[in-house]
Write a protein that holds these residues in place. Sequence first.
Motif, PDB file in Angstrom:
ATOM      1  N   ASN A  41       2.990   4.144  52.946  1.00 17.13           N
ATOM      2  CA  ASN A  41       3.094   2.936  52.137  1.00 17.13           C
ATOM      3  C   ASN A  41       4.572   2.689  51.820  1.00 17.13           C
ATOM      4  N   GLU A  42       5.131   1.616  52.361  1.00 15.41           N
ATOM      5  CA  GLU A  42       6.575   1.382  52.241  1.00 15.41           C
ATOM      6  C   GLU A  42       7.006   1.184  50.791  1.00 15.41           C
ATOM      7  N   ARG A  43       6.165   0.526  49.997  1.00 16.76           N
ATOM      8  CA  ARG A  43       6.531   0.304  48.598  1.00 16.76           C
ATOM      9  C   ARG A  43       6.633   1.636  47.857  1.00 16.76           C
ATOM     10  N   ASN A  97       9.768   3.692  49.276  1.00 16.31           N
ATOM     11  CA  ASN A  97      11.082   3.215  48.854  1.00 16.31           C
ATOM     12  C   ASN A  97      11.313   3.376  47.355  1.00 16.31           C
ATOM     13  N   SER A  98      10.234   3.322  46.555  1.00 16.66           N
ATOM     14  CA  SER A  98      10.409   3.419  45.110  1.00 16.66           C
ATOM     15  C   SER A  98      10.620   4.855  44.644  1.00 16.66           C
TER      16      SER A  98
END
Length: 466
Positions: free
Chosen positions: A21-23, A26-27
């Motif tokens: 999951n990119e979100r 990155n978070s």
Amino acid sequence: MTNPLMSKSNTAWSSDWNPENERFWNSTGKFIARRNLIWSIVAEHIGFSVWLIWSIVSTKLPQAGFHYTTDQLFQLVALPGLIGSLMRFPYTFAVTTFGGRNWTIFSAAVLFIPAIALAYFVTQPDTPFWMMLIVAATAGLGGGNFASSMANISFFYPDRMKGWALGLNAAGGNIGVSGVQLLTPILLGVGLINLYQATPGPGGIYLQNAGLMWLLPLTIAIIGAFLFMNNLSCARSTFKDQLAIVGRKHTWIMSYIYIGTFGSFIGYSAAFPLLIKTQFPSITVAIAFLGPLVGSLSRPVGGLLADKVGGAIVTFWNFIAMAAATIGVMYFVGVKDFAGFLAMFLILFVTTGIGNGSTYRMIPSIFREEKLRAAKGSGEAGRALAVNAARIEGAAALGFIGAIGACGGYLIPRGFGASIALTGGPHLALEVFLAFYVTCLALTWWYYLRKSFQSASATNLAEARV
């Protein structure tokens, strides 16, 4: 998206980890993954160092008053390799049972055993050979760390970054071989460095320092793992689920190929100092650290190349280079030209590193493609289950294949020892190694690169650029 890893104690198992999951990645994900990778590298680095410490200690035993034959010295070098490869089997499955953080703490703590045992027995020149073999065997505990470390880190990173992450993790560990071969001779021979008030043993060298030097680093690694690493509940799996990899054809194919890459790296690393001492007596063994150094540094390169163009193609051409370098070593050791011998061996070490990175990138890719093909037509839910199953089996396969590959740490030193005992030189062993590389080359092409006259499975893997 909340992340329990940031809000809960590190001792807790977290179920919220989704690096795809990119979100999420990155978070918070990439920062946590990086922290775990750093401390994994620290612990694995020390594990490799302890595992290969006898590659240097064995060259100093005659000077310290031990009357062992050349073949016996090669046995002391080889046995930790064998034990290390065997230890990798239980270590492979330990992460999904006990947790990556927990197992890193334990696997680092048990390394006090070989370190302290070595420090004592190398000061006793009357130690019988069988007892010294047992002491050397305990160093094999350090070889198991690689399997658990690689399996653990594979869970933290998304598939698109596994080659690079696993390459960095492995290189950080592998470079411990170079570090121990560079640092140990200095600590053994310089009286100014007098660890824990040690006194020089027979021959005037501080041979016990080879064990004592790891006590403080091990303590740091254990504390760091305790404070900064995490357990992932998504990495949990039953032993039965993981054992399924034993029945997978590609587990055994890649195990064979990995003997050619990592087995060569660890085997040559263990044998290189003693090989130099027996074939070029006037050359200091301190130069031996260069081999494992270039092999370690080239491993992330192999992983990065594999991420970009595919692991199989990199592995294929790499075996051609390994075969050529082996022929070069055979020539220069025959004419007793050390400069040429060293150059060819360094090239050989570089190719082992590149091959290590590319083959380890292939493994999770192969399992992912196989699972996705089996789940074709089952919708998004089926695809998600397939990806998770591939992640579990791929991690188990990384450790299992790493265990098989580590057998090279025993086979290569024993091969050199037997060749020298039978023929007076290493040529026979090198010829066997060369023939083996040819078979690895053929297997890589047959199963992962062929695009015609092949089964649907082979076509799938070739087109997927595993």
